[in-house]
Design a protein around this motif. Structure first.
Motif, PDB file in Angstrom:
ATOM      1  N   UNK A 156      -0.090  -9.781 -11.763  1.00 21.96           N
ATOM      2  CA  UNK A 156       1.238  -9.242 -12.043  1.00 21.96           C
ATOM      3  C   UNK A 156       2.328 -10.298 -11.952  1.00 21.96           C
ATOM      4  N   UNK A 157       2.157 -11.328 -11.118  1.00 22.95           N
ATOM      5  CA  UNK A 157       3.163 -12.377 -11.029  1.00 22.95           C
ATOM      6  C   UNK A 157       3.250 -13.140 -12.346  1.00 22.95           C
ATOM      7  N   UNK A 158       2.108 -13.389 -12.962  1.00 25.15           N
ATOM      8  CA  UNK A 158       2.088 -14.078 -14.247  1.00 25.15           C
ATOM      9  C   UNK A 158       2.573 -13.142 -15.354  1.00 25.15           C
ATOM     10  N   UNK A 159       2.135 -11.904 -15.308  1.00 27.36           N
ATOM     11  CA  UNK A 159       2.515 -10.957 -16.354  1.00 27.36           C
ATOM     12  C   UNK A 159       4.029 -10.798 -16.461  1.00 27.36           C
ATOM     13  N   UNK A 160       4.689 -10.558 -15.336  1.00 24.65           N
ATOM     14  CA  UNK A 160       6.112 -10.274 -15.392  1.00 24.65           C
ATOM     15  C   UNK A 160       6.966 -11.538 -15.439  1.00 24.65           C
ATOM     16  N   UNK A 161       6.363 -12.683 -15.192  1.00 27.47           N
ATOM     17  CA  UNK A 161       7.089 -13.940 -15.384  1.00 27.47           C
ATOM     18  C   UNK A 161       7.281 -14.241 -16.865  1.00 27.47           C
ATOM     19  N   UNK A 169       7.489   1.680 -11.564  1.00 25.83           N
ATOM     20  CA  UNK A 169       6.660   0.602 -12.102  1.00 25.83           C
ATOM     21  C   UNK A 169       6.379  -0.350 -10.932  1.00 25.83           C
ATOM     22  N   UNK A 170       5.331  -0.069 -10.215  1.00 27.52           N
ATOM     23  CA  UNK A 170       5.091  -0.738  -8.934  1.00 27.52           C
ATOM     24  C   UNK A 170       4.844  -2.234  -9.100  1.00 27.52           C
ATOM     25  N   UNK A 171       4.031  -2.614 -10.102  1.00 25.54           N
ATOM     26  CA  UNK A 171       3.747  -4.032 -10.288  1.00 25.54           C
ATOM     27  C   UNK A 171       5.006  -4.834 -10.540  1.00 25.54           C
ATOM     28  N   UNK A 172       5.882  -4.328 -11.403  1.00 20.91           N
ATOM     29  CA  UNK A 172       7.129  -5.037 -11.681  1.00 20.91           C
ATOM     30  C   UNK A 172       7.999  -5.119 -10.431  1.00 20.91           C
ATOM     31  N   UNK A 222       0.819  -1.220   0.000  1.00 22.01           N
ATOM     32  CA  UNK A 222       0.000   0.000   0.000  1.00 22.01           C
ATOM     33  C   UNK A 222       0.852   1.268   0.000  1.00 22.01           C
ATOM     34  N   UNK A 223       2.011   1.208   0.658  1.00 22.49           N
ATOM     35  CA  UNK A 223       2.833   2.407   0.788  1.00 22.49           C
ATOM     36  C   UNK A 223       4.042   2.417  -0.139  1.00 22.49           C
ATOM     37  N   UNK A 224       4.243   1.327  -0.879  1.00 21.16           N
ATOM     38  CA  UNK A 224       5.394   1.251  -1.785  1.00 21.16           C
ATOM     39  C   UNK A 224       5.239   2.266  -2.917  1.00 21.16           C
ATOM     40  N   UNK A 225       6.267   3.064  -3.118  1.00 24.75           N
ATOM     41  CA  UNK A 225       6.272   4.036  -4.206  1.00 24.75           C
ATOM     42  C   UNK A 225       7.457   3.728  -5.112  1.00 24.75           C
ATOM     43  N   UNK A 226       7.164   3.441  -6.381  1.00 26.03           N
ATOM     44  CA  UNK A 226       8.206   3.155  -7.357  1.00 26.03           C
ATOM     45  C   UNK A 226       7.643   3.422  -8.740  1.00 26.03           C
ATOM     46  N   UNK A 284      -6.433  -3.077 -11.927  1.00 31.39           N
ATOM     47  CA  UNK A 284      -5.944  -1.771 -11.491  1.00 31.39           C
ATOM     48  C   UNK A 284      -5.892  -1.751  -9.967  1.00 31.39           C
ATOM     49  N   UNK A 285      -4.847  -1.149  -9.447  1.00 29.48           N
ATOM     50  CA  UNK A 285      -4.713  -0.970  -8.003  1.00 29.48           C
ATOM     51  C   UNK A 285      -3.994   0.354  -7.769  1.00 29.48           C
ATOM     52  N   UNK A 286      -4.237   0.949  -6.626  1.00 28.44           N
ATOM     53  CA  UNK A 286      -3.706   2.278  -6.328  1.00 28.44           C
ATOM     54  C   UNK A 286      -2.186   2.298  -6.475  1.00 28.44           C
ATOM     55  N   UNK A 287      -1.682   3.236  -7.272  1.00 28.81           N
ATOM     56  CA  UNK A 287      -0.247   3.427  -7.416  1.00 28.81           C
ATOM     57  C   UNK A 287       0.439   2.415  -8.302  1.00 28.81           C
ATOM     58  N   UNK A 288      -0.332   1.501  -8.891  1.00 30.32           N
ATOM     59  CA  UNK A 288       0.260   0.437  -9.702  1.00 30.32           C
ATOM     60  C   UNK A 288      -0.135   0.629 -11.156  1.00 30.32           C
ATOM     61  N   UNK A 289       0.784   0.338 -12.061  1.00 29.13           N
ATOM     62  CA  UNK A 289       0.455   0.399 -13.480  1.00 29.13           C
ATOM     63  C   UNK A 289      -0.619  -0.629 -13.815  1.00 29.13           C
TER      64      UNK A 289
END
Length: 317
Positions: A295-300, A50-53, A44-48, A284-289
């Protein structure tokens, strides 16, 4: 002992159940030895940028140094991110305990062998399945009067407490790690493992045909047709981990559970992965692309393909 708790992230009750399990495990092995996603990645507080990656990278890094995994799974529609994590652990030789309070079992035909989960891969790779299906005992007459709803809640809580206690005991009695499954380097023209989606028409695996027409040898799942589905599932796992490439159809309301598991195993084994999904839906999720899949499947996946031409290009690369 380093323990990873894999659980569905997207509802408070699932996170609460996983937190309860983490607290009990921490009392036995120490809090520093328990990894609880969402909590320990501070999503929830992570800021980056490309958050999902970044979340994928954090989880994958932890998946690479585990001694054990506990996965919480319920119902016929299994979380694809959890299944991907189970596959990664299984291919890495990490023992996996699967916890469920689901009272249903499954079979591939009406009179077929009973399976713990809809896809036999889950049963095949689990070191142990903790299944607690019965509610706790009814409220004793001597207790203060309460509504039937409060009494039903108490019985469910008793069931959950039993399941968590059995899981902790099972974790402390796990066998040593198994040998790691290692993949093969990618070679143009080498066999391709093609995993069709069970949500598409059975017997019409267009992806396998595209690969064959392009001159590739194709391996396809055996677990849904094998006399022993669990043995067939283990064969599928071994085939994926030894194949240079995995072409996985992730179509459906979510990535099919067995497909997600095989994607996780392929990641752990260094296999090239392409995810086929002609009509993606985005999460979609707050702060995430926006993510076109869990996302685990997408970036795998190394590639995201949406038609036959894209498949041919990936095969030729």
């Amino acid at each position: 002992m380093s323990v990873y708790i894999a659980h569905r992230l997207f509802a408070a009750h699932d996170r609460a159940l996983a937190s309860d399990l983490a607290e009990r495990l921490a009392a036995k092995v120490g809090a520093d030895h328990v990894f609880l996603p969402f909590c320990d990645t501070d999503e929830e507080n992570l800021v980056t940028e490309v958050k999902g990656r970044r979340l994928f990278e954090l989880d994958r890094e932890r998946l690479g140094r585990l001694d054990a995994m506990v996965a919480i799974l319920h119902g016929p529609s299994l979380d694809d991110g959890v299944c991907m994590e189970i596959g990664h652990a299984a291919a890495s030789g990490v023992p996996v305990i699967v916890l469920t309070t689901d009272f249903q079992t499954y079979s591939l035909t009406e009179a077929g062998a009973r399976l713990e989960f809809p896809d036999p891969l889950l049963q095949a790779v689990a070191t142990r399945i903790v299944r607690v299906t019965k509610l706790g005992p009814p409220t004793l007459p001597s207790t203060p009067a309460q509504s039937r709803f409060r009494g039903f809640q108490a019985r469910n809580m008793a069931q959950t407490n039993t399941a968590l206690g059995v899981t902790v005991d099972a974790l402390l009695d796990l066998p040593d790690r198994a040998p790691r499954l290692v993949g093969s380097p990618a070679v143009i023209g080498a066999p391709v493992y093609v995993e069709a989606s069970p949500y598409t028409a059975w017997g019409r695996d267009h992806l396998a045909k595209v690969c064959v027409d392009a001159g590739h040898t194709v391996m396809v799942p055996q677990r849904f047709t094998a006399p022993d589905p669990v043995a067939g599932a283990l064969g599928d796992l071994t085939a994926v981990c030894s194949a240079p490439r995995l072409l996985a159809d992730v179509s459906g309301p979510e990535t099919p559970p067995g497909t997600a598991l095989l994607i996780g195993a392929a990641v752990a084994s260094g296999v090239r992965i392409a995810a086929f999904q002609p009509r993606p839906t985005f999460t979609h999720a707050h702060g995430r692309e926006p993510n076109w899949r869990n996302l685990m499947v997408q970036y795998a996946a190394d590639a995201h393909l949406n038609d036959g031409d894209a498949v041919l290009s990936w095969l030729a690369a």
